[in-house]
Every structure is written in structure tokens, then in C-alpha cells.
Design an enzyme around this catalytic site. Structure first.
Site, short mmCIF file in Angstrom:
data_model
loop_
_atom_site.label_atom_id
_atom_site.label_comp_id
_atom_site.label_asym_id
_atom_site.label_seq_id
_atom_site.Cartn_x
_atom_site.Cartn_y
_atom_site.Cartn_z
N GLU A 1 -3.31 6.90 7.56
CA GLU A 1 -3.87 7.98 6.74
C GLU A 1 -5.09 8.58 7.39
O GLU A 1 -5.64 8.03 8.35
CB GLU A 1 -4.16 7.49 5.30
CG GLU A 1 -5.17 6.39 5.24
CD GLU A 1 -5.30 5.78 3.83
OE1 GLU A 1 -4.30 5.66 3.11
OE2 GLU A 1 -6.43 5.42 3.47
N ARG B 1 -5.96 -8.14 -10.00
CA ARG B 1 -6.61 -9.44 -10.23
C ARG B 1 -8.07 -9.18 -10.56
O ARG B 1 -8.52 -8.04 -10.56
CB ARG B 1 -6.53 -10.28 -8.96
CG ARG B 1 -7.07 -9.50 -7.77
CD ARG B 1 -7.27 -10.34 -6.54
NE ARG B 1 -7.48 -9.52 -5.36
CZ ARG B 1 -8.63 -8.96 -5.00
NH1 ARG B 1 -9.69 -9.11 -5.76
NH2 ARG B 1 -8.73 -8.23 -3.91
N HIS C 1 -15.37 -3.20 7.10
CA HIS C 1 -14.53 -2.76 5.98
C HIS C 1 -14.47 -3.77 4.86
O HIS C 1 -13.53 -3.78 4.06
CB HIS C 1 -13.10 -2.43 6.45
CG HIS C 1 -13.06 -1.38 7.52
ND1 HIS C 1 -13.55 -0.12 7.32
CD2 HIS C 1 -12.63 -1.42 8.80
CE1 HIS C 1 -13.39 0.57 8.43
NE2 HIS C 1 -12.86 -0.19 9.35
N LYS D 1 0.83 -1.20 0.00
CA LYS D 1 0.00 0.00 0.00
C LYS D 1 0.87 1.26 0.00
O LYS D 1 0.47 2.28 -0.55
CB LYS D 1 -0.93 0.01 1.22
CG LYS D 1 -2.12 -0.95 1.10
CD LYS D 1 -3.19 -0.61 2.13
CE LYS D 1 -4.07 -1.80 2.52
NZ LYS D 1 -4.99 -2.28 1.52
P1 ADP Z 1 -8.19 -3.77 2.15
O1 ADP Z 1 -7.04 -3.82 1.21
O2 ADP Z 1 -7.92 -4.45 3.45
O3 ADP Z 1 -9.48 -4.15 1.52
P2 ADP Z 1 -8.67 -0.95 1.68
O4 ADP Z 1 -7.55 -0.01 1.77
O5 ADP Z 1 -9.12 -1.37 0.32
O6 ADP Z 1 -8.33 -2.24 2.56
O7 ADP Z 1 -9.91 -0.38 2.47
C1 ADP Z 1 -11.07 -1.14 2.70
C2 ADP Z 1 -12.18 -0.25 3.19
O8 ADP Z 1 -11.82 0.44 4.39
C3 ADP Z 1 -12.59 0.86 2.25
O9 ADP Z 1 -13.49 0.42 1.27
C4 ADP Z 1 -13.21 1.88 3.20
O10 ADP Z 1 -14.52 1.49 3.56
C5 ADP Z 1 -12.37 1.75 4.42
N1 ADP Z 1 -11.28 2.75 4.39
C6 ADP Z 1 -10.04 2.57 3.93
N2 ADP Z 1 -9.30 3.69 4.02
C7 ADP Z 1 -10.11 4.63 4.55
C8 ADP Z 1 -9.95 6.01 4.91
N3 ADP Z 1 -8.80 6.65 4.73
N4 ADP Z 1 -11.01 6.66 5.44
C9 ADP Z 1 -12.20 6.02 5.64
N5 ADP Z 1 -12.41 4.74 5.32
C10 ADP Z 1 -11.38 4.04 4.79
#
Ligand code: ADP
Length: 663
Positions: free
Chosen positions: A200, A292, A235, A116
Site C-alpha cells: 500500500e 482482542r 513500527h 490484512k
Molecule cells: P502490524 O499489524 O504489524 O502492527 P500495522 O498495519 O498495524 O502493522 O502497522 C503498524 C505501523 O506501521 C503503523 O502504526 C504505522 O506506523 C506504520 N504503517 C502501516 N501502514 C502504513 C502506511 N501505509 N503508511 C505509513 N505508515 C504505515
């Protein structure tokens, strides 16, 4: 084109890839762990090979073993599906080295996006906006605290190698920062073998909008529009749709162009998804790129009319993209709901067990069911507990929402807990209907989506009682036919007795509430005494129960399992325990003082010693099961008499973890 491909996966995605390969005239090779010898994907493939024991680490993650199988079987290419090895750059490279085509992006693209922090740095260089935050790897607490303050609380901590919503922690105040970092690192280490984290800004009520991109070896690229995946729990996405509601064409094109630019920045080839998080003001930020196929790809297939697995296979075989940007357009609206074996009332904890009854809607032009399990299959603790994806399409969003509601009403799954009722509540919610969705939806409307159980209705009780009586009559008839004297009065099952009225009582438990239903046998049916009064009941049993309740005709389905019955009536499933009156006292006795494992799993942390005196809610131990951490907490103030397991121990469902004496 390839003559034969191996699918390095299991369950619904393996079945889904096999379906397209078969249509394209490509032979398929499946692989299976010991737990999956009889699985659906094994039967769907042309041939299938064993690759090791049930835990994924010893089977589906064994790239070396899988490559060996591909060679032996004469496969020319490997489709990794999603999860498992799909985003493993070393596996992609090993395939290439073994002379196999990896149906996915080049190794370096996977590597770049797998972290990430690196992904964010690349995107920033390419001019793609990212969420403000701290993406370095320095773990100095003072520095992190400074950065958090600079970014502004709340902040979110994520695992650099994260996925599936795991290892994330939201920190609302500085006081909690150190503890949260520690917890996130522990979970990240155990889940991904990498304890690095990023931090973040945690956006309030954002939307998750992602863009499907596709690029070929000649450097041509297109986007197949966006998906809105804002409906999430923990999430993790549970309802996805395409196109995104309340998004104008200008914004849509901006998303698509930015995503394509992001993919081109890393020399991407194949199917990829660029995920954005969109704040309330409509600003969008790059979150990550999944290198993917995504679980939710069917909604894109529905609105574009293209088969993304076919595209993947064609691009991997060196062909150009099947369509150009100008050829692509959005037709109608599609929604996917993920049906999981999980208990929404217990924080969506996965539920394992055998599926004793499973009925899904019939597939039509507007309804698609992607699944990897059948009635009789088990949901094991080893793999993802998703049972099926229900996907619908219609001419516009309102019609698609209605179609999803009725399709969900037709889903019946008994044997494991599922989120079907919860999904129904989501798609029936007014805010969902009007497209007012964001990632806070489930938490915000929790009480409406997970209502307190209401007492069981007389109708459902009558159907349960009728089913029991009709089954008993069927059984009696079979016994009678088996004896030489089918008309003997001794085979009667109608509570007839000498010197007494033909009355009996059925005992049920609705949750904890005991309910007695009196039954009087009339010539043509029954007269039930129910909590709400008397009811005349009759009917017959076929595949379904066809009942007449006080003259109202109803179709229902009643499934007996163990000591319970599940009544399916008009899209609602209701479980009732059938009580043998002699056993009532046993049932009333509770297992007080013994804290049992809610599911099979591994103990990852023990926080107390034998004899410890603790307050209610104090964490006692942490169990990792089905990819999640579960903290077992003290149910009351009291004393830990004995902790029965240590770190690293594997426990079965129902194992007594801690002997506890409440004050
Ligand atoms: P993963 O790779 O574990 O799926 P992501 O980075 O794709 O994690 O985030 C998954 C979810 O977490 C997002 O769809 C959102 O709902 C929440 N999320 C991630 N980053 C943030 C953020 N900075 N602020 C608010 N919600 C977030």
C-alpha cells in the site's frame, strides 16, 4: 457469571486479567512453560499448570494442551490476553467445541480480520476508507511493479498475516522492489507461517489513531473513544495516550462512528480495536482491526473509568454492555509508556538477563504499573521483552505529561538494558509536550532522543566512590563482629598504613574512558580527588544512599552488579565499571576479529562461505532472535575465515558466529 476462568497467557497481561477476575470473585487458573515455573503470573493465580517447554510453540501456543488443562481444572471460560492464541480462530473454535467460553470475538470475526487483505476488502464493501494500494495475492513482479507505480512510491509491503510491525518493508524506489518483496516474504513465512503480502501507499508522517469498540451478543455497540499511538519505534508502539491530542469533537465522533460501523460489518462481539492511519491533511484510512484486548487498553480505562477486562468477562458471560454510548465520556488525559528490556543504542535490540534491581513508582489514583516481572526474575529470549507498562492520568494533557516525566524518573531497572532514558527523552521533548506527534517522531528526533553519552559527572563519581567505601566499611564491621575482637586495628578498611598518608585510588571505566578517583580518609568522611577538583564527601547507606557532597545533601541509589555499578540520581541512571587495577590490561584487550551473537537466537540465513572475501557492511548471516531478524555484517573489508553455524542452528548469546580477518 463464571466461577473459574483460565488465562492462556503469561506476564503482565496474565497478571492484569487475574486482578480483575479476583475482584469479580472469579477463581483463576494460570498456565506456565518450563521457563515460567516461578513467574509472577503463576503465583498470582489460584492454581497453575505446566504446559510444556520454554519455546512458545511448545507451550503457550499449544491450544490443545491448554484446553485439556481448562477441562481438568474445571474452568468454564478462557481469556487469551493478547499475542499468543488471542487472534487464533481455530483456538477460539476449539474452545467452543470443548464446551468452554472463549473470552473474545466469534471465530468468524477473528478470521475475517486476521488477514490484512480480507479485512481491507470487507471494509471497502462497508464503505470504510482504506489506504490505496494492492491487496490481491498475485506475486507477478511485473504486475506488482505496475501497481506500485500506480500507487506511487514510496510503498509499504506488509505480511497478510502480520502483526507487531514485523515483516514490513518500505520501498522508496522501483529498483529495490524485488529484493524487498523477497525479504518481506521470507520474514513473513518464518514469523507467521504465511508468506503472502500486500502493498500500500506509504504515507508520510501519518498519525496512528485507533478506536476502542465494544459490542455485546444482542448487537449493541459502543466506542470508548480513541488512543493516539503515533510514538513508535520499528513500527511498534511505545507511548500511547487517550484522548488523541489535537482532535476536535466532530472528528472524534466521526472516528468512533466509522469504527463501530466497521465492527458491525463483521458481526463483532466483545472488545476490539479499529486502527486508522491519518495523513497530514486529516484524512483517515482503515488499517486493521485487532480482535482482542490491546496492550495499551489502560489509557482508555483511565479516561473512561471502566475496566475493559471486566467488560470482556461480562459480555462473554452473556450480559449486556455495562454502559451505553450516552453514559460514556472522557475524563482528563492518560499516557502509557512501555518499558522494554532493549538497547536503544543498538536499534532497540532486545536485552536478556536477570533483573537484579527493580523499583517502580508507587501506584496512586494517577499512576498505574502493569508488570509481570519482579526483581530477581529473568527476561528470557523466548518471549516479548516488555518489562512493564507505566500508565499515568491527570486532569489534562499537560499535567499528564508532567506526571509521566516524574513517574519515569522513579523507575530503576538494573541487570538488563532498558529504554527508560529513551522514554524520558521522548516525554521531555518539546514536540511531544505540544502534541505534535506522528509515526516519524522517533526517527526525526533520533539525535535528540538518543544523545551521545556525556562524560560522567563528578557528583555521580563521588556517589559511586562513596557507595564502594561505605559497603566496604559495612563488610568490615560484619567481619569484625564475627571475630571475637571487634576493635582490633587489623579490621580497619580506611587505607591506613604505617609510614604513609591514608590515601588510595578507586579506578572506574566510564564507557571506554578510565577515571581514577583519589580518596583521602578524614575523620568524618573522605576527601575525593575528582576530574573536576577536590570534593568533601560523606554519607550513609540504607535502602538508598544519603550523601553529603561539599555540603549538598543528595539521595541516590547505587546498585552493584557484576563488575559494574549503576548510580541512580534524579531520574538518570549511569553505569560505571569498577576496575581492579590489576585487571585493567585484560579489559583493554578487545575481541577483535570474532563476531559474536548479540543475543540467543536461530540462524535463518548464511550468505557467505568459508574463505569468502567481502567488503565492509556485506551481510554475512541473519540471526532471528526475539521475534526480529538481525543481519550480522562484515565490520571491515576482509576475509571470512570460518562460518561456525548453519541455517537452523540455535546459538547462545556470545557464541562466535564468524571468524573474520580484517584487511
Ligand atoms: P502490524 O499489524 O504489524 O502492527 P500495522 O498495519 O498495524 O502493522 O502497522 C503498524 C505501523 O506501521 C503503523 O502504526 C504505522 O506506523 C506504520 N504503517 C502501516 N501502514 C502504513 C502506511 N501505509 N503508511 C505509513 N505508515 C504505515
Amino acid at each position: 457469571m463464571f466461577g473459574k476462568i483460565l488465562i492462556a497467557n503469561r506476564g503482565e497481561i496474565a497478571c492484569r486479567v487475574i486482578r480483575t477476575a479476583r475482584r469479580m470473585g472469579i477463581r483463576t487458573v494460570a498456565v506456565y512453560s518450563d521457563a515460567d515455573a516461578e513467574a509472577m503470573h503463576v503465583q498470582a493465580a489460584d492454581e497453575a499448570y505446566p504446559i510444556g517447554p520454554a519455546p512458545a510453540g511448545e507451550s503457550y501456543l499449544r491450544g490443545d494442551v491448554i484446553i485439556e488443562v481448562a477441562r481438568k481444572a474445571g474452568a468454564e471460560a478462557v481469556h487469551p490476553g493478547y499475542g499468543f492464541l488471542s487472534e487464533n480462530a481455530d483456538f477460539a473454535e476449539a474452545c467452543t467445541n470443548a464446551g468452554l467460553v472463549f473470552i473474545g470475538p466469534p471465530r468468524d470475526a477473528i478470521r475475517a480480520m486476521g488477514s490484512k487483505s480480507e479485512a481491507k476488502a470487507i471494509m471497502e464493501r462497508a464503505g470504510v476508507p482504506t489506504v490505496p494500494g494492492y491487496h490481491q495475492h498475485n506475486l507477478d513482479l511485473k504486475l506488482l511493479a505496475n501497481e506500485a507505480r500506480r500507487t506511487g512510491f514510496p510503498v509499504i509491503i506488509k505480511a497478510v498475516a502480520g502483526g507487531g510491525g514485523r515483516g514490513m518493508r518500505i520501498v522508496r524506489r522501483e529498483l529495490d522492489l524485488a529484493d524487498m518483496i523477497k525479504a518481506a516474504r521470507r520474514e513473513a513465512a518464518s514469523a507467521f507461517g504465511d508468506d503472502r503480502i500486500i502493498m500500500e501507499k506509504y504515507l508520510r508522517q501519518p498519525r496512528h489513531i485507533e478506536v476502542q469498540v465494544f459490542l455485546d451478543n444482542a448487537g449493541e455497540g459502543v466506542y470508548l473513544f480513541e488512543r493516539d499511538c503515533s510514538i513508535q519505534r520499528r513500527h511498534q508502539k511505545i507511548v500511547e495516550e487517550a484522548p488523541a491530542p489535537r482532535l476536535d469533537d466532530e472528528k472524534r465522533a466521526a472516528f468512533g462512528d466509522t469504527a463501530l460501523q466497521a465492527a458491525k460489518a463483521i458481526g463483532y462481539v466483545g472488545a476490539g480495536t479499529v486502527e486508522f492511519i491519518v495523513d497530514a491533511a486529516g484524512n483517515f484510512y482503515f488499517m486493521e482491526m485487532n480482535t482482542r484486548l490491546q496492550v495499551e487498553h489502560p489509557v482508555t480505562e483511565f479516561i473512561t473509568g471502566h475496566d475493559l477486562v471486566e467488560w470482556q468477562i461480562r459480555v462473554a458471560a452473556g450480559e449486556p454492555l455495562p454502559a451505553r454510548q450516552d453514559d460514556l465520556s472522557i475524563n482528563g488525559h492518560a499516557i502509557e509508556a512501555r518499558i522494554y528490556a532493549e538497547d536503544p543504542d543498538r536499534q532497540f535490540t532486545p536485552s536478556v538477563g536477570r533483573i537484579v534491581h527493580m523499583r517502580m513508582p508507587a501506584e496512586t489514583d494517577g499512576v498505574r504499573v502493569d508488570t509481570g516481572v519482579r526483581e530477581g526474575d529473568a527476561v528470557s529470549p523466548y518471549y516479548d521483552p516488555m518489562i512493564a507498562k507505566l500508565v499515568v492520568w491527570d486532569v489534562d494533557r499537560a499535567a499528564a505529561v508532567r506526571r509521566m516525566r516524574s513517574a519515569l524518573d522513579e523507575c530503576q531497572i538494573v541487570g538488563v538494558r532498558t529504554n527508560i532514558a529513551f522514554l524520558s527523552a521522548v516525554v521531555r521533548h518539546g514536540n511531544f509536550a505540544s502534541g505534535e506527534i506522528d509515526t516519524g517522531f522517533v526517527d526525526r528526533f533520533r539525535e535528540e532522543l538518543l544523545p551521545e553519552p556525556t562524560p560522567v559527572s563528578d557528583r555521580v563519581l563521588a556517589l559511586a566512590g562513596l557507595d564502594i567505601l561505605l559497603r566496604r566499611e559495612d563488610a568490615r564491621r560484619r567481619t569484625a563482629e564475627a571475630t571475637g575482637d571487634p576493635y582490633s586495628p587489623w579490621h580497619a578498611a580506611n587505607a591506613w598504613r604505617l609510614n604513609g598518608a591514608a590515601i588510595e585510588t578507586l579506578h572506574f571505566l566510564d564507557g571506554e574512558t578510565a577515571i581514577a578517583v583519589s580518596v583521602r580518609h578524614t575523620g568524618s568522611g573522605y576527601e575525593f580527588g575528582l576530574p573536576g577538583g577536590a570534593m568533601t564527601v560523606s554519607g550513609r547507606r540504607g535502602d538508598d544512599l544519603v550523601a553529603d557532597l561539599d555540603g549538598v545533601k543528595l539521595g541516590a541509589n547505587v546498585v552493584p552488579h557484576g563488575d559494574a555499578l549503576t548510580v541512580h540520581l534524579q531520574g538518570v541512571a549511569r553505569r560505571l565499571t569498577v576496575v581492579d587495577p590489576l585487571a585493567v590490561e585484560d579489559l583493554a584487550e578487545s575481541a577483535d576479529g570474532r563476531m559474536t551473537a548479540p543475543m540467543p537466537g536461530k540462524v535463518t540465513q548464511v550468505s557467505v562461505e568459508d574463505g569468502a572475501v567481502v567488503k565492509r557492511g556485506a551481510p554475512l548471516l541473519v540471526l532471528e532472535a526475539m521475534k526480529m531478524e538481525h543481519t550480522i555484517a562484515a565490520p571491515a573489508d576482509g576475509k571470512v575465515e570460518k562460518v561456525n553455524f548453519g541455517v537452523g542452528d540455535w546459538v547462545e548469546e556470545g557464541s562466535v558466529l564468524v571468524a573474520f580477518a580484517a584487511d
